[in-house]
Design a protein around this motif. Structure first.
Motif, PDB file in Angstrom:
ATOM      1  N   ARG A  34      24.628 -28.425  25.662  1.00 58.94           N
ATOM      2  CA  ARG A  34      25.464 -29.018  24.879  1.00 58.94           C
ATOM      3  C   ARG A  34      26.260 -27.975  23.783  1.00 58.94           C
ATOM      4  O   ARG A  34      26.891 -27.089  24.210  1.00 58.94           O
ATOM      5  N   ILE A  35      25.660 -26.756  22.955  1.00 52.46           N
ATOM      6  CA  ILE A  35      25.571 -25.553  22.456  1.00 52.46           C
ATOM      7  C   ILE A  35      24.983 -24.567  22.839  1.00 52.46           C
ATOM      8  O   ILE A  35      23.500 -24.454  22.342  1.00 52.46           O
ATOM      9  N   GLU A  36      25.063 -23.313  23.316  1.00 53.82           N
ATOM     10  CA  GLU A  36      24.294 -22.694  24.008  1.00 53.82           C
ATOM     11  C   GLU A  36      24.086 -21.564  23.318  1.00 53.82           C
ATOM     12  O   GLU A  36      24.870 -20.205  22.894  1.00 53.82           O
ATOM     13  N   SER A  41      16.810 -23.697  21.395  1.00 52.57           N
ATOM     14  CA  SER A  41      16.739 -23.380  22.349  1.00 52.57           C
ATOM     15  C   SER A  41      15.106 -22.714  22.180  1.00 52.57           C
ATOM     16  O   SER A  41      14.067 -23.016  23.175  1.00 52.57           O
ATOM     17  N   HIS A  42      15.028 -21.444  21.413  1.00 55.93           N
ATOM     18  CA  HIS A  42      13.544 -20.593  21.424  1.00 55.93           C
ATOM     19  C   HIS A  42      13.200 -21.332  20.017  1.00 55.93           C
ATOM     20  O   HIS A  42      14.084 -20.925  18.967  1.00 55.93           O
ATOM     21  N   GLU A  43      11.570 -21.604  19.769  1.00 53.12           N
ATOM     22  CA  GLU A  43      11.930 -22.184  18.630  1.00 53.12           C
ATOM     23  C   GLU A  43      12.660 -22.870  17.403  1.00 53.12           C
ATOM     24  O   GLU A  43      11.999 -22.070  16.499  1.00 53.12           O
ATOM     25  N   LYS A  51      20.482 -21.196   8.989  1.00 56.26           N
ATOM     26  CA  LYS A  51      20.557 -18.957   8.448  1.00 56.26           C
ATOM     27  C   LYS A  51      21.250 -18.306   9.569  1.00 56.26           C
ATOM     28  O   LYS A  51      22.524 -17.991   9.740  1.00 56.26           O
ATOM     29  N   PHE A  52      21.233 -18.818  11.112  1.00 55.25           N
ATOM     30  CA  PHE A  52      22.254 -18.340  11.999  1.00 55.25           C
ATOM     31  C   PHE A  52      23.606 -18.887  11.777  1.00 55.25           C
ATOM     32  O   PHE A  52      24.670 -18.365  11.786  1.00 55.25           O
ATOM     33  N   LEU A  53      23.877 -20.081  11.625  1.00 54.00           N
ATOM     34  CA  LEU A  53      25.710 -20.751  12.242  1.00 54.00           C
ATOM     35  C   LEU A  53      25.663 -20.542  10.362  1.00 54.00           C
ATOM     36  O   LEU A  53      27.199 -20.744  10.388  1.00 54.00           O
ATOM     37  N   ARG A  54      25.031 -20.373   9.428  1.00 51.19           N
ATOM     38  CA  ARG A  54      25.876 -19.696   8.183  1.00 51.19           C
ATOM     39  C   ARG A  54      26.592 -18.270   8.333  1.00 51.19           C
ATOM     40  O   ARG A  54      27.419 -18.150   7.713  1.00 51.19           O
ATOM     41  N   ALA A  59      29.711 -20.321  15.844  1.00 48.08           N
ATOM     42  CA  ALA A  59      28.842 -21.571  16.537  1.00 48.08           C
ATOM     43  C   ALA A  59      28.948 -22.963  15.788  1.00 48.08           C
ATOM     44  O   ALA A  59      28.248 -23.350  15.679  1.00 48.08           O
ATOM     45  N   ARG A  60      29.165 -22.016  14.053  1.00 45.54           N
ATOM     46  CA  ARG A  60      29.677 -24.076  13.148  1.00 45.54           C
ATOM     47  C   ARG A  60      30.172 -24.484  13.859  1.00 45.54           C
ATOM     48  O   ARG A  60      30.823 -25.756  13.561  1.00 45.54           O
ATOM     49  N   THR A  61      31.609 -23.915  14.384  1.00 50.71           N
ATOM     50  CA  THR A  61      32.606 -24.630  14.840  1.00 50.71           C
ATOM     51  C   THR A  61      32.378 -25.385  15.691  1.00 50.71           C
ATOM     52  O   THR A  61      32.664 -26.584  15.819  1.00 50.71           O
ATOM     53  N   GLN A  62      31.466 -25.012  16.929  1.00 49.77           N
ATOM     54  CA  GLN A  62      30.968 -26.010  17.739  1.00 49.77           C
ATOM     55  C   GLN A  62      30.283 -27.265  17.257  1.00 49.77           C
ATOM     56  O   GLN A  62      30.074 -28.118  17.350  1.00 49.77           O
ATOM     57  N   VAL A  63      29.240 -26.214  16.284  1.00 53.57           N
ATOM     58  CA  VAL A  63      28.353 -27.360  16.232  1.00 53.57           C
ATOM     59  C   VAL A  63      29.167 -28.725  15.203  1.00 53.57           C
ATOM     60  O   VAL A  63      28.451 -30.129  15.270  1.00 53.57           O
ATOM     61  N   GLU A  64      30.115 -28.403  14.311  1.00 54.13           N
ATOM     62  CA  GLU A  64      30.982 -29.641  13.644  1.00 54.13           C
ATOM     63  C   GLU A  64      31.992 -29.926  14.706  1.00 54.13           C
ATOM     64  O   GLU A  64      32.171 -31.400  14.507  1.00 54.13           O
ATOM     65  N   ALA A  65      32.338 -29.001  15.967  1.00 57.58           N
ATOM     66  CA  ALA A  65      33.031 -30.281  16.813  1.00 57.58           C
ATOM     67  C   ALA A  65      32.352 -31.388  17.373  1.00 57.58           C
ATOM     68  O   ALA A  65      32.117 -32.340  17.941  1.00 57.58           O
ATOM     69  N   LEU A  66      31.231 -31.143  17.601  1.00 57.60           N
ATOM     70  CA  LEU A  66      29.949 -32.253  18.256  1.00 57.60           C
ATOM     71  C   LEU A  66      29.747 -33.208  17.117  1.00 57.60           C
ATOM     72  O   LEU A  66      29.167 -34.375  17.739  1.00 57.60           O
ATOM     73  N   TYR A  67      29.154 -33.026  15.504  1.00 54.91           N
ATOM     74  CA  TYR A  67      29.667 -33.884  14.965  1.00 54.91           C
ATOM     75  C   TYR A  67      30.196 -34.693  14.853  1.00 54.91           C
ATOM     76  O   TYR A  67      29.642 -36.106  14.524  1.00 54.91           O
TER      77      TYR A  67
END
Length: 88
Positions: A34-36, A41-43, A51-54, A59-67
């Motif tokens: 859903r969010i590439e 996807s890797h480990e 760490k990545f989303l912060r 990417a954080r915007t996409q995660v928040e939208a999915l939430y």
């Protein structure tokens, strides 16, 4: 300076909680589809994803939208049905 934000479903919800609920609801493989992003996807882990989303606003915007979508689905599932269809 804590200003109240009525109507904002993300107010007071940590990124860790968002990510944990998404992972519980969908699992890592579905999140990766859903969010590439590679951290799904890797480990995948909560720690590496946080760490990545912060440091990656898009990417954080996409995660928040999915939430928010997940919250809408949960709200729709919990609403009482006024009319039910009769089965034939």
């Amino acid at each position: 300076m804590n200003t109240p934000q009525p109507g904002n479903p993300l107010h007071g919800v940590t990124l860790e909680r968002i990510l944990t609920e998404l992972q519980t609801a969908y699992g890592w493989p579905t999140l990766a589809r859903r969010i590439e992003i590679r951290c799904f996807s890797h480990e995948p882990s909560i720690k590496s994803s946080l760490k990545f989303l912060r440091r990656t606003p898009w990417a954080r915007t996409q995660v928040e939208a999915l939430y928010l979508e997940l919250l809408r689905e949960r709200a729709a599932d919990s609403r009482p049905r006024l009319f039910s269809r009769k089965e034939k």
